[in-house]
Design an enzyme around this catalytic site. Structure first.
Site, PDB file in Angstrom:
ATOM      1  N   SER A  23      37.328 -92.711  73.233  1.00 47.83           N
ATOM      2  CA  SER A  23      37.419 -91.316  73.684  1.00 47.83           C
ATOM      3  C   SER A  23      38.865 -90.806  73.630  1.00 47.83           C
ATOM      4  CB  SER A  23      36.820 -91.143  75.083  1.00 47.83           C
ATOM      5  OG  SER A  23      37.634 -91.735  76.055  1.00 47.83           O
ATOM      6  N   ASN A  24      39.826 -91.665  73.820  1.00 49.56           N
ATOM      7  CA  ASN A  24      41.221 -91.229  73.698  1.00 49.56           C
ATOM      8  C   ASN A  24      41.578 -90.921  72.243  1.00 49.56           C
ATOM      9  OD1 ASN A  24      42.901 -91.182  76.276  1.00 49.56           O
ATOM     10  ND2 ASN A  24      41.725 -93.068  76.523  1.00 49.56           N
ATOM     11  N   MET A 100      42.631-103.961  73.654  1.00 47.14           N
ATOM     12  CA  MET A 100      42.532-104.953  74.721  1.00 47.14           C
ATOM     13  C   MET A 100      43.306-106.253  74.468  1.00 47.14           C
ATOM     14  SD  MET A 100      41.016-103.137  76.778  1.00 47.14           S
ATOM     15  CE  MET A 100      40.633-104.225  78.145  1.00 47.14           C
ATOM     16  N   LEU A 103      50.151-107.421  72.577  1.00 43.69           N
ATOM     17  CA  LEU A 103      50.901-107.569  71.325  1.00 43.69           C
ATOM     18  C   LEU A 103      52.146-108.414  71.566  1.00 43.69           C
ATOM     19  CD1 LEU A 103      50.562-103.947  69.981  1.00 43.69           C
ATOM     20  CD2 LEU A 103      49.598-106.004  68.931  1.00 43.69           C
ATOM     21  N   HIS A 119      47.623 -96.277  79.994  1.00 41.14           N
ATOM     22  CA  HIS A 119      47.104 -97.213  81.008  1.00 41.14           C
ATOM     23  C   HIS A 119      46.485 -96.418  82.164  1.00 41.14           C
ATOM     24  CE1 HIS A 119      46.758-100.925  83.231  1.00 41.14           C
ATOM     25  NE2 HIS A 119      47.213-100.288  84.291  1.00 41.14           N
ATOM     26  N   ASP A 151      56.729-102.716  75.501  1.00 41.07           N
ATOM     27  CA  ASP A 151      57.723-103.779  75.305  1.00 41.07           C
ATOM     28  C   ASP A 151      56.996-105.110  75.397  1.00 41.07           C
ATOM     29  OD1 ASP A 151      57.264-104.228  77.971  1.00 41.07           O
ATOM     30  OD2 ASP A 151      59.251-103.603  78.656  1.00 41.07           O
ATOM     31  N   VAL A 154      53.443-106.999  80.007  1.00 38.87           N
ATOM     32  CA  VAL A 154      52.121-106.374  80.107  1.00 38.87           C
ATOM     33  C   VAL A 154      52.257-105.092  80.927  1.00 38.87           C
ATOM     34  CG1 VAL A 154      49.757-106.645  80.954  1.00 38.87           C
ATOM     35  CG2 VAL A 154      50.955-108.599  79.956  1.00 38.87           C
ATOM     36  N   LYS A 182      39.738 -88.040  82.273  1.00 38.53           N
ATOM     37  CA  LYS A 182      40.019 -86.626  81.940  1.00 38.53           C
ATOM     38  C   LYS A 182      41.513 -86.399  81.781  1.00 38.53           C
ATOM     39  CE  LYS A 182      36.325 -83.917  83.886  1.00 38.53           C
ATOM     40  NZ  LYS A 182      35.843 -83.589  85.218  1.00 38.53           N
TER      41      LYS A 182
HETATM   42  C1  GRF Z   1      41.070 -96.044  78.840  1.00 38.74           C
HETATM   43  O1  GRF Z   1      40.756 -95.959  80.208  1.00 38.74           O
HETATM   44  C2  GRF Z   1      42.474 -96.550  78.658  1.00 38.74           C
HETATM   45  O2  GRF Z   1      43.347 -96.100  79.629  1.00 38.74           O
HETATM   46  C3  GRF Z   1      42.294 -98.023  78.788  1.00 38.74           C
HETATM   47  O3  GRF Z   1      41.095 -98.288  78.120  1.00 38.74           O
HETATM   48  C4  GRF Z   1      40.255 -97.132  78.162  1.00 38.74           C
HETATM   49  C5  GRF Z   1      39.905 -96.775  76.762  1.00 38.74           C
HETATM   50  O4  GRF Z   1      38.953 -95.745  76.699  1.00 38.74           O
HETATM   51  N1  GRF Z   1      43.449 -98.714  78.287  1.00 38.74           N
HETATM   52  P1  GRF Z   1      38.567 -95.099  75.299  1.00 38.74           P
HETATM   53  O5  GRF Z   1      38.190 -96.252  74.364  1.00 38.74           O
HETATM   54  O6  GRF Z   1      39.747 -94.342  74.796  1.00 38.74           O
HETATM   55  O7  GRF Z   1      37.391 -94.224  75.577  1.00 38.74           O
END
Ligand code: GRF
Length: 211
Positions: A23-24, A100, A103, A119, A151, A154, A182
């Site tokens: 979604s991002n 997930m 790196l 995050h 960096d 984590v 959101k």
């Molecule tokens: C988001 O909550 C992001 O902050 C976290 O993982 C989720 C990813 O959501 N690191 P999406 O795959 O972008 O919907």
């Protein structure tokens, strides 16, 4: 003081690394299309073959690659492949959007201060996995999200932007995640815009936003 992207480029070339829903990624692409964010997503890369983000990208005509970490002898070789692909797509900024994996040096050295992450908590609180659940269980009154440079640690890199949301007494992980998400969809494109416009400067671990 280090100016990030000192010469504003016409369209900043992005790679989005994601492991899940995407979604991002969609929010970023929407901002590019609808609000003239001066960027272009050159490639989407996932470490999970079934990640919905890959299908979403393909439907939009954006190259979407599954790179299987398991097919490499070690993390270094996997990251060398990531670097190779990003270079092939002439990537200037790497956006971690629900990616997930942690790196390591190989990738980070190649793209130092050219990798950002979103995050779902107000760092430095609740780094790592299940940040929303951590916030609910801790009993904080406010949480939110953070976009930061990546960096070696984590979720420890210099903070670019943060947004705050309230946490209500009857919230659970799901309801809080929705409220934070959101804000994520607003914050991540905003951070990319600042970088694309050459408006960020790194001073130690502090990020200055230029007018
Ligand atoms: C988001 O909550 C992001 O902050 C976290 O993982 C989720 C990813 O959501 N690191 P999406 O795959 O972008 O919907």
């Amino acid at each position: 003081m280090l100016r990030i992207m000192p010469q504003p480029v016409s369209r900043l070339k992005l790679a989005v690394l994601a492991s899940g829903r995407g979604s991002n990624f969609e929010a970023l692409q929407r901002e590019i299309e609808e609000n003239a964010l001066p960027a272009v997503i050159q490639v989407v890369i996932s470490d999970r073959e079934q990640a919905p983000v890959l299908e979403k990208a393909r439907r939009l005509g954006i190259p979407a690659l599954y790179i299987n970490p398991g097919q490499f002898a070690d993390r270094q070789q996997y990251e060398q492949e990531l670097v190779r692909v990003c270079e092939a797509y002439e990537v200037e900024l790497v956006v971690l959007a629900g990616y997930m994996r942690i790196l390591g040096e190989t990738f980070i050295r190649s793209y130092l201060w050219r990798i950002i992450n979103i995050h779902p908590a107000l760092l430095p609180s609740f780094p790592g996995l299940n940040a929303q659940r951590q916030a609910v269980e801790y009993g904080v009154r406010f949480s939110g999200c953070t976009v930061h440079f990546v960096d070696q640690g984590v979720d420890t890199g210099p903070i670019i932007l943060q947004a705050v949301v309230p946490v209500y007494p009857d919230d659970d992980e799901e309801s809080l995640s929705q409220r934070i998400l959101k804000e994520e969809h607003r914050l991540l494109p905003q951070a990319v815009r600042l970088i694309a416009e050459g408006r960020l400067e790194l001073n130690g671990r502090k990020v200055n936003i230029l007018p």
